[in-house]
Design a protein around this motif. Structure first.
Motif, mmCIF file in Angstrom:
data_model
loop_
_atom_site.group_PDB
_atom_site.id
_atom_site.type_symbol
_atom_site.label_atom_id
_atom_site.label_comp_id
_atom_site.label_asym_id
_atom_site.label_seq_id
_atom_site.Cartn_x
_atom_site.Cartn_y
_atom_site.Cartn_z
ATOM 1 N N LEU A 90 1.002 -1.127 0.289
ATOM 2 C CA LEU A 90 0.091 -0.381 -0.180
ATOM 3 C C LEU A 90 1.160 1.214 0.306
ATOM 4 C CD1 LEU A 90 -2.738 1.199 -0.156
ATOM 5 C CD2 LEU A 90 -2.767 0.677 2.726
ATOM 6 N N LEU A 91 0.808 1.626 -1.145
ATOM 7 C CA LEU A 91 1.286 3.203 -1.324
ATOM 8 C C LEU A 91 0.862 4.458 -0.387
ATOM 9 C CD1 LEU A 91 3.449 4.011 -4.981
ATOM 10 C CD2 LEU A 91 4.585 3.689 -2.200
ATOM 11 N N CYS A 92 1.533 5.202 0.787
ATOM 12 C CA CYS A 92 0.401 6.372 0.903
ATOM 13 C C CYS A 92 1.417 7.957 0.218
ATOM 14 C CB CYS A 92 0.866 5.817 2.630
ATOM 15 S SG CYS A 92 -0.274 3.934 3.101
ATOM 16 N N PHE A 93 0.447 8.490 0.343
ATOM 17 C CA PHE A 93 0.952 9.991 0.551
ATOM 18 C C PHE A 93 -0.005 11.142 0.883
ATOM 19 C CE2 PHE A 93 1.150 7.212 -3.612
ATOM 20 C CZ PHE A 93 2.433 7.917 -3.805
ATOM 21 N N PRO A 94 0.472 11.611 1.395
ATOM 22 C CA PRO A 94 0.184 12.951 2.342
ATOM 23 C C PRO A 94 -0.608 14.133 1.251
ATOM 24 C CG PRO A 94 1.770 14.000 1.560
ATOM 25 C CD PRO A 94 2.063 12.398 0.863
ATOM 26 N N HIS A 95 -1.904 12.784 0.274
ATOM 27 C CA HIS A 95 -3.256 13.463 -0.054
ATOM 28 C C HIS A 95 -3.610 14.447 -0.335
ATOM 29 C CE1 HIS A 95 -6.378 11.572 1.593
ATOM 30 N NE2 HIS A 95 -5.980 10.887 1.324
ATOM 31 N N GLU A 96 -3.909 14.837 0.984
ATOM 32 C CA GLU A 96 -5.014 15.588 0.702
ATOM 33 C C GLU A 96 -3.991 17.604 0.954
ATOM 34 O OE1 GLU A 96 -6.450 16.390 5.389
ATOM 35 O OE2 GLU A 96 -6.971 14.208 5.078
ATOM 36 N N GLN A 97 -2.478 17.115 0.900
ATOM 37 C CA GLN A 97 -2.095 18.328 0.724
ATOM 38 C C GLN A 97 -0.622 18.790 -0.273
ATOM 39 O OE1 GLN A 97 -1.054 16.326 3.752
ATOM 40 N NE2 GLN A 97 -1.595 17.660 5.325
ATOM 41 N N ILE A 98 -0.989 17.392 -1.308
ATOM 42 C CA ILE A 98 -0.793 17.675 -2.463
ATOM 43 C C ILE A 98 -2.395 17.845 -3.991
ATOM 44 C CG2 ILE A 98 0.848 16.023 -2.291
ATOM 45 C CD1 ILE A 98 -0.435 13.834 -3.274
ATOM 46 N N THR A 99 -2.961 17.121 -3.260
ATOM 47 C CA THR A 99 -4.060 17.725 -4.397
ATOM 48 C C THR A 99 -5.135 19.264 -3.838
ATOM 49 O OG1 THR A 99 -6.028 16.641 -2.421
ATOM 50 C CG2 THR A 99 -5.111 15.225 -3.939
ATOM 51 N N TYR A 124 -4.689 4.251 -3.298
ATOM 52 C CA TYR A 124 -3.469 4.919 -1.991
ATOM 53 C C TYR A 124 -3.506 5.000 -0.537
ATOM 54 C CZ TYR A 124 -1.750 4.946 -6.833
ATOM 55 O OH TYR A 124 -1.328 4.144 -7.530
ATOM 56 N N GLY A 125 -3.100 4.546 0.329
ATOM 57 C CA GLY A 125 -3.827 4.837 2.115
ATOM 58 C C GLY A 125 -1.722 6.889 1.970
ATOM 59 N N ASN A 126 -2.914 7.293 2.870
ATOM 60 C CA ASN A 126 -2.512 8.491 3.775
ATOM 61 C C ASN A 126 -1.386 7.937 4.908
ATOM 62 O OD1 ASN A 126 -2.963 10.761 5.628
ATOM 63 N ND2 ASN A 126 -4.467 11.196 4.910
ATOM 64 N N SER A 127 -0.983 9.424 3.734
ATOM 65 C CA SER A 127 0.812 9.235 5.039
ATOM 66 C C SER A 127 0.860 9.556 6.096
ATOM 67 C CB SER A 127 1.789 9.533 4.250
ATOM 68 O OG SER A 127 2.050 10.792 3.521
ATOM 69 N N MET A 128 -0.490 10.573 6.441
ATOM 70 C CA MET A 128 -0.635 10.901 7.758
ATOM 71 C C MET A 128 -0.601 10.131 8.849
ATOM 72 S SD MET A 128 1.025 13.836 7.411
ATOM 73 C CE MET A 128 1.295 14.900 6.158
ATOM 74 N N CYS A 129 -1.168 8.486 8.684
ATOM 75 C CA CYS A 129 -1.740 7.684 9.401
ATOM 76 C C CYS A 129 -1.282 7.486 10.695
ATOM 77 C CB CYS A 129 -2.049 6.395 8.823
ATOM 78 S SG CYS A 129 -0.694 5.319 8.610
ATOM 79 N N PHE A 130 -0.285 7.508 10.758
ATOM 80 C CA PHE A 130 0.702 6.992 11.849
ATOM 81 C C PHE A 130 0.752 8.572 12.832
ATOM 82 C CE2 PHE A 130 2.764 3.467 10.126
ATOM 83 C CZ PHE A 130 1.536 2.243 10.746
ATOM 84 N N HIS A 131 0.621 9.883 11.922
ATOM 85 C CA HIS A 131 0.564 10.902 12.834
ATOM 86 C C HIS A 131 -0.494 11.171 13.738
ATOM 87 C CE1 HIS A 131 2.603 14.381 14.403
ATOM 88 N NE2 HIS A 131 3.548 14.653 13.047
ATOM 89 N N PRO A 132 -0.800 11.213 15.487
ATOM 90 C CA PRO A 132 -1.693 12.034 16.302
ATOM 91 C C PRO A 132 -2.043 13.432 16.061
ATOM 92 C CG PRO A 132 -0.078 10.501 17.272
ATOM 93 C CD PRO A 132 0.849 10.380 15.702
ATOM 94 N N LYS A 133 -1.180 13.769 15.147
ATOM 95 C CA LYS A 133 -1.599 15.422 15.473
ATOM 96 C C LYS A 133 -2.437 15.936 13.738
ATOM 97 C CE LYS A 133 0.183 20.077 13.857
ATOM 98 N NZ LYS A 133 2.271 20.846 13.493
#
Length: 269
Positions: free
Chosen positions: A102-111, A146-155
């Motif tokens: 599963l490739l994960c991107f910060p998609h909220e930022q890049i879109t 694609y996944g969300n690369s921020m999934c492990f970040h509590p912030k």
């Protein structure tokens, strides 16, 4: 910091000029692919990993900056640019999806487009993601998820289901590859928890040795592949290691700062 990056790779100056000229003009163009793929939320990403025991690789601004020739610096930590390793990294990112990772991107930022950043009162942040916007599109395949690369970040993921993660980990022998393992010696996450020390900086220099260490320890412990979860925090080296280890039948997570940010919260449950 820009001076140090230029010392590491003098050619990064041309990438910097390219990003602030041509890439600025096209960053928000040719974005049709975004409507032809599915991006999971942070919660959906974790669900996908646990429900289907999938390996994952996260790409962020540091990843795309590295592919553009820039070292990564953060406080006293660094991951210096190496051209040969950058080629291996790009190849790994291109091949990962076909391998079932599963490739994960910060998609909220890049879109998000420049005007949207302006309306959110954070116009300066748009420029951070210019190269990521362009390079990420080259990795996306129509019809894929694609996944969300921020999934492990509590912030960024304020709804992390820590008890569920704890339960999932309790079914696995957990191998954790990170630096400064002495900070986590009291952490117990799974059926067993094994820490493997990684370099604090420039893990690309020894990533093959790290892979060998992981495999050797697993064999010594006698754990079966379907019982093992390998969690790697080694910057861009983690992405290459995960593809290699996944091909050998192991489930691996590119966890980044997870250990500093959330590991103890899970262990305390």
């Amino acid at each position: 910091m820009k001076f140090r990056k230029a010392l590491d790779n003098p050619l990064v100056v041309f990438s910097y000029i390219w990003r602030h000229t041509y890439q600025r003009l096209v960053a928000d163009k040719d974005a049709d692919i975004y409507g032809k793929v599915r991006f999971l939320s942070e919660t959906e990403t974790l669900d996908e990993l646990m429900n289907h025991s999938r390996s994952m690789i996260r790409a962020g601004d540091g990843t795309f900056g590295y592919l553009m020739g820039a070292s990564i610096y953060f406080n006293n930590w660094h991951f210096r640019y190496n051209r040969a390793f950058a080629r291996i990294l790009l190849s790994s990112l291109k091949e990962a999806e076909a391998e079932g990772i599963l490739l994960c991107f910060p998609h909220e930022q890049i879109t998000r487009k420049k005007e949207e950043y302006r309306l959110a009162n954070i116009p300066h942040e748009w420029s951070i993601w210019i190269s990521a916007k362009i390079l990420a599109r080259k990795l996306l395949r129509e019809g894929s998820t694609y996944g969300n690369s921020m999934c492990f970040h509590p912030k960024h993921n304020k709804h992390i289901d820590f008890p569920r993660i704890k339960h999932f980990l309790s079914t696995r022998h957990v191998y954790i590859v990170t630096s400064g393992v002495e900070r986590f010696t009291d952490i117990k996450l799974g059926l067993s928890t094994t820490f493997i020390e990684a370099p604090a900086n420039d893990a690309w220099r020894v990533y093959t040795q790290l892979e060998d260490s992981v495999l050797r320890v697993i064999r010594t412990n006698g754990h079966q592949k379907n019982e093992v979860l390998i969690m790697i925090s080694a910057a861009e080296a983690a992405k290459v290691m995960i593809l290699d280890l996944h091909r050998q039948g192991y489930v691996c997570w590119d966890t980044g700062q997870f250990f500093e940010l959330a590991c103890k919260q899970i262990a305390a449950l």
